[in-house]
Motif scaffolding. Structure first.
Motif, PDB file in Angstrom:
ATOM      1  N   ASN A   1       0.742  -1.253   0.210  1.00 57.48           N
ATOM      2  CA  ASN A   1      -0.215  -0.091   0.159  1.00 57.48           C
ATOM      3  C   ASN A   1       0.700   1.417  -0.356  1.00 57.48           C
ATOM      4  OD1 ASN A   1      -2.523   1.413  -0.027  1.00 57.48           O
ATOM      5  ND2 ASN A   1      -1.650   1.521   2.321  1.00 57.48           N
ATOM      6  N   TYR A   2       1.611   1.214   0.617  1.00 54.64           N
ATOM      7  CA  TYR A   2       2.856   2.469   0.850  1.00 54.64           C
ATOM      8  C   TYR A   2       3.207   2.666  -0.320  1.00 54.64           C
ATOM      9  CZ  TYR A   2       6.810   5.202   1.934  1.00 54.64           C
ATOM     10  OH  TYR A   2       7.424   6.353   1.489  1.00 54.64           O
ATOM     11  N   LEU A   3       4.207   1.506  -0.899  1.00 57.83           N
ATOM     12  CA  LEU A   3       4.583   1.504  -2.331  1.00 57.83           C
ATOM     13  C   LEU A   3       3.163   2.276  -3.803  1.00 57.83           C
ATOM     14  CD1 LEU A   3       6.571  -1.237  -2.591  1.00 57.83           C
ATOM     15  CD2 LEU A   3       7.473   1.151  -2.361  1.00 57.83           C
ATOM     16  N   ILE A   4       2.347   1.937  -3.322  1.00 58.49           N
ATOM     17  CA  ILE A   4       1.304   2.474  -4.080  1.00 58.49           C
ATOM     18  C   ILE A   4       0.740   4.053  -4.446  1.00 58.49           C
ATOM     19  CG2 ILE A   4      -1.258   2.042  -5.026  1.00 58.49           C
ATOM     20  CD1 ILE A   4      -0.559  -0.688  -5.041  1.00 58.49           C
ATOM     21  N   THR A   5       1.245   3.847  -2.772  1.00 56.69           N
ATOM     22  CA  THR A   5       0.333   5.437  -2.602  1.00 56.69           C
ATOM     23  C   THR A   5       1.738   6.682  -2.932  1.00 56.69           C
ATOM     24  OG1 THR A   5      -0.363   4.655  -0.233  1.00 56.69           O
ATOM     25  CG2 THR A   5       0.415   6.775  -0.794  1.00 56.69           C
ATOM     26  N   HIS A   6       2.778   5.307  -2.552  1.00 56.26           N
ATOM     27  CA  HIS A   6       4.399   6.619  -3.220  1.00 56.26           C
ATOM     28  C   HIS A   6       4.389   6.520  -5.157  1.00 56.26           C
ATOM     29  CE1 HIS A   6       8.136   7.780  -2.535  1.00 56.26           C
ATOM     30  NE2 HIS A   6       8.815   6.892  -3.995  1.00 56.26           N
ATOM     31  N   ASN A   7       4.228   5.675  -5.404  1.00 49.92           N
ATOM     32  CA  ASN A   7       4.116   5.588  -6.506  1.00 49.92           C
ATOM     33  C   ASN A   7       2.857   6.700  -7.884  1.00 49.92           C
ATOM     34  OD1 ASN A   7       6.730   4.190  -6.966  1.00 49.92           O
ATOM     35  ND2 ASN A   7       5.582   2.299  -6.960  1.00 49.92           N
ATOM     36  N   GLU A   8       1.718   6.931  -6.795  1.00 49.99           N
ATOM     37  CA  GLU A   8       0.796   7.253  -7.563  1.00 49.99           C
ATOM     38  C   GLU A   8       1.298   8.930  -7.117  1.00 49.99           C
ATOM     39  OE1 GLU A   8      -3.225   6.054  -5.679  1.00 49.99           O
ATOM     40  OE2 GLU A   8      -3.434   4.507  -7.432  1.00 49.99           O
ATOM     41  N   ALA A   9       2.343   9.657  -6.055  1.00 47.31           N
ATOM     42  CA  ALA A   9       1.789  10.527  -6.029  1.00 47.31           C
ATOM     43  C   ALA A   9       2.705  11.055  -6.958  1.00 47.31           C
ATOM     44  CB  ALA A   9       2.368  10.943  -4.514  1.00 47.31           C
TER      45      ALA A   9
ATOM     46  N   ASN B   1       4.168   9.732  -9.851  1.00 45.59           N
ATOM     47  CA  ASN B   1       3.513  10.062 -11.467  1.00 45.59           C
ATOM     48  C   ASN B   1       2.621  11.611 -11.111  1.00 45.59           C
ATOM     49  OD1 ASN B   1       4.485   7.533 -11.761  1.00 45.59           O
ATOM     50  ND2 ASN B   1       3.037   6.257 -11.824  1.00 45.59           N
ATOM     51  N   LYS B   2       1.889  11.507 -10.342  1.00 45.73           N
ATOM     52  CA  LYS B   2       1.141  13.005 -10.062  1.00 45.73           C
ATOM     53  C   LYS B   2       1.925  14.004  -9.945  1.00 45.73           C
ATOM     54  CE  LYS B   2      -3.007  10.790  -9.532  1.00 45.73           C
ATOM     55  NZ  LYS B   2      -4.448  10.132  -8.244  1.00 45.73           N
ATOM     56  N   GLY B   3       3.364  14.213  -9.742  1.00 42.32           N
ATOM     57  CA  GLY B   3       3.678  15.028  -9.010  1.00 42.32           C
ATOM     58  C   GLY B   3       3.346  15.557  -7.696  1.00 42.32           C
ATOM     59  N   LYS B   4       2.652  15.186  -6.930  1.00 45.11           N
ATOM     60  CA  LYS B   4       2.221  15.475  -5.374  1.00 45.11           C
ATOM     61  C   LYS B   4       2.615  14.825  -4.611  1.00 45.11           C
ATOM     62  CE  LYS B   4      -2.433  17.082  -7.821  1.00 45.11           C
ATOM     63  NZ  LYS B   4      -3.349  17.041  -7.508  1.00 45.11           N
ATOM     64  N   GLY B   5       2.347  15.391  -3.518  1.00 43.92           N
ATOM     65  CA  GLY B   5       2.662  15.069  -1.448  1.00 43.92           C
ATOM     66  C   GLY B   5       2.222  14.442  -1.398  1.00 43.92           C
ATOM     67  N   TYR B   6       1.799  12.975  -0.042  1.00 46.83           N
ATOM     68  CA  TYR B   6       0.598  11.697   0.173  1.00 46.83           C
ATOM     69  C   TYR B   6       0.599  12.065   1.923  1.00 46.83           C
ATOM     70  CZ  TYR B   6       4.752   8.991   0.451  1.00 46.83           C
ATOM     71  OH  TYR B   6       6.437   8.734   0.509  1.00 46.83           O
ATOM     72  N   SER B   7       0.298  11.598   2.222  1.00 50.66           N
ATOM     73  CA  SER B   7       0.055  11.931   3.682  1.00 50.66           C
ATOM     74  C   SER B   7      -0.201  10.047   4.047  1.00 50.66           C
ATOM     75  CB  SER B   7      -0.805  12.178   4.575  1.00 50.66           C
ATOM     76  OG  SER B   7      -0.496  12.005   5.653  1.00 50.66           O
TER      77      SER B   7
END
Length: 98
Positions: A70-78, A80-86
């Protein structure tokens, strides 16, 4: 040079913020160098020596196996979108404690 100054200013703001809230840890990641920069509190949380500079893959190894995908999916999506994440996830310290 402007990007370096921006990154340095962000890090300074984070450090100043940490002094206001000493019980939280902060970190920053340099994608170009593949290096994490951690506050003292993060090193304590992970049970690591402050002299260690870790790469992304080394840090991923500390994420609990049940949370890693889940972490890797969230990280990679961020990325690809050029955005941060929490995201919330469990870690496994060097001594094996969760």
């Amino acid at each position: 040079m402007n990007k370096k100054n921006d990154a340095l200013n962000r890090w300074k703001k984070k450090i100043n913020h940490e002094h206001k809230f000493p019980d939280i840890g902060i970190w920053d990641y340099n994608f170009t160098k593949d290096e994490f920069y951690w506050s003292e509190k993060i090193y304590k949380i992970f049970g690591l020596n402050k002299k260690q500079v870790l790469t992304f893959n080394q840090v991923i190894d500390f994420i609990h196996p049940n949370n890693r995908d889940n972490y890797l999916i969230t990280h990679n999506e961020a990325l690809n979108k050029g955005k941060g994440y929490s995201i919330n996830y469990r870690i496994l310290r060097k001594d094996g404690k969760e």
